[in-house]
Design a protein around this motif. Structure first.
Motif, PDB file in Angstrom:
ATOM      1  N   ARG A  58       0.838  -1.215   0.000  1.00  0.00           N
ATOM      2  CA  ARG A  58       0.000   0.000   0.000  1.00  0.00           C
ATOM      3  C   ARG A  58       0.863   1.251   0.000  1.00  0.00           C
ATOM      4  O   ARG A  58       0.467   2.290  -0.504  1.00  0.00           O
ATOM      5  N   VAL A  59       2.041   1.146   0.615  1.00  0.00           N
ATOM      6  CA  VAL A  59       2.981   2.272   0.620  1.00  0.00           C
ATOM      7  C   VAL A  59       4.311   1.768   0.097  1.00  0.00           C
ATOM      8  O   VAL A  59       4.623   0.586   0.185  1.00  0.00           O
ATOM      9  N   GLY A  60       5.096   2.653  -0.450  1.00  0.00           N
ATOM     10  CA  GLY A  60       6.381   2.242  -1.011  1.00  0.00           C
ATOM     11  C   GLY A  60       6.216   1.757  -2.439  1.00  0.00           C
ATOM     12  O   GLY A  60       5.274   2.125  -3.133  1.00  0.00           O
ATOM     13  N   THR A  61       7.135   0.928  -2.856  1.00  0.00           N
ATOM     14  CA  THR A  61       7.109   0.437  -4.235  1.00  0.00           C
ATOM     15  C   THR A  61       7.123  -1.078  -4.266  1.00  0.00           C
ATOM     16  O   THR A  61       7.556  -1.732  -3.325  1.00  0.00           O
ATOM     17  N   THR A  62       6.661  -1.610  -5.370  1.00  0.00           N
ATOM     18  CA  THR A  62       6.681  -3.047  -5.614  1.00  0.00           C
ATOM     19  C   THR A  62       7.186  -3.258  -7.027  1.00  0.00           C
ATOM     20  O   THR A  62       6.680  -2.632  -7.967  1.00  0.00           O
TER      21      THR A  62
END
Length: 189
Positions: A160-164
């Motif tokens: 939900r937060v950050g990167t993937t």
């Protein structure tokens, strides 16, 4: 004993996978391991190439060199089979193949001057020419009949937060060699 003797290259080295400390010593001392993957498979040392320890060595940054180990005995008279098996069995890319080729020269019995001549003045110009020719050939294609098609995303969910990191699978992505392509996620490219 090979490490104590200060060798530059070790033949086979299958047992090193059981000795992580010695692998670090090999990496630190810049000792190459000659791997004969087709021979190892034919002789029953490895059931499948994906499990060959040389791939682990290579991914750890140890100088792996492909060797053929008596191809005539096994009914072949060329070295291409080992390269093909490594490419397919290990899932290598172009950068990996380049590294393996350079390892062959770097961990050879040539002197430093001979290596420099072979790598800088012969091999690298031939490699650069090959890559340029292949890029020009690829960019000369007409991509209009080969629109990129989407197949699958992995993973399907992300944080939900950050990167993937997302892997996109499909067809006809080759145009990205010569053209910028973007994938849209909602309104974000």
């Amino acid at each position: 004993e090979a490490i104590v003797l200060g060798v530059k290259r070790i033949g086979h080295g299958l047992g090193f996978i059981k000795h992580p400390y010695l692998l670090e010593v090999l990496k630190h001392r810049d000792v190459g391991i000659e791997s004969c993957i087709v021979s190892n498979q034919l002789l029953g040392y490895m059931a499948h190439l994906r499990n060959h320890p040389a791939l682990s060595y290579f991914r750890r940054g140890i100088g792996v060199v492909l060797g053929a180990d008596d191809p005539g005995t096994f009914g072949t008279d060329y070295f291409t089979l080992d390269w093909y098996q490594a490419y397919v069995g290990w899932g290598l890319d172009l950068a990996d193949l380049k590294r393996l080729a350079l390892n062959s020269l770097q961990y050879s019995s040539m002197t430093a001057v001979e290596q420099d001549e072979a790598i800088v003045n012969k091999w690298m110009p031939m490699w650069d020419e090959y890559i340029t020719e292949k890029r020009e050939e690829a960019c000369g294609r007409d991509f209009t009949s080969e629109e990129p098609t989407f197949g699958m995303l992995f993973p399907k969910f992300g944080a939900r937060v950050g990167t993937t990191n997302v892997h996109i699978f499909g067809r006809h992505f080759e145009r990205a060699i010569c053209q910028d392509i973007a994938c849209m996620f909602g309104d974000k490219a």
